[in-house]
Design a protein around this motif. Structure first.
Motif, mmCIF file in Angstrom:
data_model
loop_
_atom_site.group_PDB
_atom_site.id
_atom_site.type_symbol
_atom_site.label_atom_id
_atom_site.label_comp_id
_atom_site.label_asym_id
_atom_site.label_seq_id
_atom_site.Cartn_x
_atom_site.Cartn_y
_atom_site.Cartn_z
ATOM 1 N N THR A 100 8.094 5.866 8.681
ATOM 2 C CA THR A 100 8.498 4.719 9.494
ATOM 3 C C THR A 100 7.287 4.181 10.257
ATOM 4 O O THR A 100 6.500 3.433 9.699
ATOM 5 C CB THR A 100 9.644 5.098 10.449
ATOM 6 O OG1 THR A 100 9.280 6.275 11.202
ATOM 7 C CG2 THR A 100 10.913 5.394 9.658
ATOM 8 N N SER A 101 7.126 4.576 11.515
ATOM 9 C CA SER A 101 6.017 4.044 12.320
ATOM 10 C C SER A 101 4.663 4.501 11.793
ATOM 11 O O SER A 101 3.673 3.781 11.907
ATOM 12 C CB SER A 101 6.168 4.467 13.779
ATOM 13 O OG SER A 101 5.907 5.852 13.940
ATOM 14 N N GLY A 102 4.595 5.690 11.236
ATOM 15 C CA GLY A 102 3.337 6.224 10.727
ATOM 16 C C GLY A 102 2.525 6.983 11.762
ATOM 17 O O GLY A 102 1.502 7.587 11.427
ATOM 18 N N ASP A 127 9.821 4.887 1.949
ATOM 19 C CA ASP A 127 8.842 4.175 2.766
ATOM 20 C C ASP A 127 9.537 2.987 3.424
ATOM 21 O O ASP A 127 10.213 2.198 2.754
ATOM 22 C CB ASP A 127 7.678 3.697 1.887
ATOM 23 C CG ASP A 127 6.611 2.985 2.700
ATOM 24 O OD1 ASP A 127 6.454 3.304 3.894
ATOM 25 O OD2 ASP A 127 5.928 2.103 2.134
ATOM 26 N N PRO A 129 8.159 0.115 5.511
ATOM 27 C CA PRO A 129 7.002 -0.575 6.117
ATOM 28 C C PRO A 129 7.363 -1.514 7.256
ATOM 29 O O PRO A 129 6.505 -1.828 8.084
ATOM 30 C CB PRO A 129 6.392 -1.330 4.934
ATOM 31 C CG PRO A 129 7.495 -1.460 3.934
ATOM 32 C CD PRO A 129 8.330 -0.237 4.098
ATOM 33 N N ARG A 132 6.487 0.033 10.559
ATOM 34 C CA ARG A 132 5.140 0.571 10.745
ATOM 35 C C ARG A 132 4.488 0.035 12.021
ATOM 36 O O ARG A 132 4.577 -1.156 12.322
ATOM 37 C CB ARG A 132 4.261 0.241 9.545
ATOM 38 C CG ARG A 132 3.102 1.198 9.398
ATOM 39 C CD ARG A 132 3.474 2.476 8.663
ATOM 40 N NE ARG A 132 3.453 2.281 7.222
ATOM 41 C CZ ARG A 132 4.535 2.373 6.457
ATOM 42 N NH1 ARG A 132 5.711 2.635 6.990
ATOM 43 N NH2 ARG A 132 4.450 2.202 5.166
ATOM 44 N N ARG A 133 3.819 0.928 12.741
ATOM 45 C CA ARG A 133 3.118 0.537 13.964
ATOM 46 C C ARG A 133 1.612 0.684 13.844
ATOM 47 O O ARG A 133 0.880 0.390 14.785
ATOM 48 C CB ARG A 133 3.641 1.361 15.141
ATOM 49 C CG ARG A 133 5.088 1.022 15.500
ATOM 50 C CD ARG A 133 5.628 1.917 16.583
ATOM 51 N NE ARG A 133 4.832 1.850 17.808
ATOM 52 C CZ ARG A 133 5.025 2.647 18.864
ATOM 53 N NH1 ARG A 133 5.990 3.548 18.831
ATOM 54 N NH2 ARG A 133 4.266 2.529 19.931
ATOM 55 N N SER A 135 -1.740 0.868 10.551
ATOM 56 C CA SER A 135 -2.058 0.641 9.137
ATOM 57 C C SER A 135 -2.088 1.973 8.395
ATOM 58 O O SER A 135 -3.055 2.732 8.494
ATOM 59 C CB SER A 135 -3.407 -0.075 9.017
ATOM 60 O OG SER A 135 -3.736 -0.284 7.662
ATOM 61 N N GLU A 137 -0.511 3.597 4.551
ATOM 62 C CA GLU A 137 0.273 3.470 3.318
ATOM 63 C C GLU A 137 0.366 4.838 2.649
ATOM 64 O O GLU A 137 -0.626 5.559 2.572
ATOM 65 C CB GLU A 137 -0.391 2.483 2.352
ATOM 66 C CG GLU A 137 -0.371 1.042 2.811
ATOM 67 C CD GLU A 137 1.032 0.462 2.835
ATOM 68 O OE1 GLU A 137 1.832 0.829 1.943
ATOM 69 O OE2 GLU A 137 1.330 -0.307 3.752
#
Length: 199
Positions: A100-102, A127, A129, A132-133, A135, A137
């Motif tokens: 999610t946010s990463g 995934d 995106p 995402r908060r 960058s 992948e």
């Protein structure tokens, strides 16, 4: 509680099998260390590992957010992973259920990078995106969602329950929008990360 199936058990099995074949090709002839983040990844890992055809070693770790106080007396949130994982001179593949946010995954990548592994890559079941908060992948993913709705089943829990569902679903209401795409790869992340200081 009412659920709307999003990915059937047969769809999941097919994608996991495809991911296993792709990972096997990429690591042909090399041992691989799989690091699974609990609680979301245990079912995904159990199925994925049976389709990987290189020697693998599995480890489970848990992410925990704690309040810590710095030298000036200010409180802040800090991420801890237990147990510590030593990735030195290893090819490491981090396994997670949902990206999610990463933020926590990025932190773990950097922590493992401090031990100087040969490579660090990531594989996720779903995934998301849109949430995402930063960058980041995934190197491999089974499914991609354009919605931010929570997902349930196949190891993913709702308030601690329903992770035993054999399919992935969303809570009752408007279904999430699946946007399946082929598993994507990217170059191995640079492993330059500073050590996190704990106070």
């Amino acid at each position: 509680m009412e659920f709307k199936p999003l990915y059937k058990a047969e769809q999941i099995a097919r994608r996991v099998r495809e991911l296993g074949k792709e990972i096997s090709r990429d690591y042909r002839g090399q041992p691989l260390d799989l690091v699974a983040i609990v609680d979301n990844a245990f079912v995904f890992l159990a199925d994925l590992v049976r389709h990987i055809e290189v020697p693998v070693r599995c480890q489970f770790i848990r992410a925990e957010m704690r309040d810590v106080r710095d030298a000036q007396g200010y409180e802040r949130k800090e991420i801890f992973y237990t147990p510590e994982f030593d990735g030195s001179d290893k090819h490491v593949l981090i396994v997670d259920g949902v990206l999610t946010s990463g933020i926590t995954l990025d932190f773990l990548i950097k922590r493992i990078g401090l031990s100087r592994p040969k490579s660090v890559k990531t594989v996720v079941l779903i995934d998301k995106p849109a949430e995402r908060r930063l960058s980041l992948e995934p190197d491999y993913f089974a499914f991609r969602l354009t919605s931010s709705q929570p997902v349930i089943g196949y190891g993913l829990a709702w308030d601690g329950f329903y992770s035993n569902l054999p399919y992935v679903a969303v809570p009752g209401g408007k279904p999430a929008t699946p946007a399946r795409a082929p598993a994507r790869r990217r170059a191995t992340r640079p492993l330059r990360a500073r050590k996190t200081r704990r106070h």
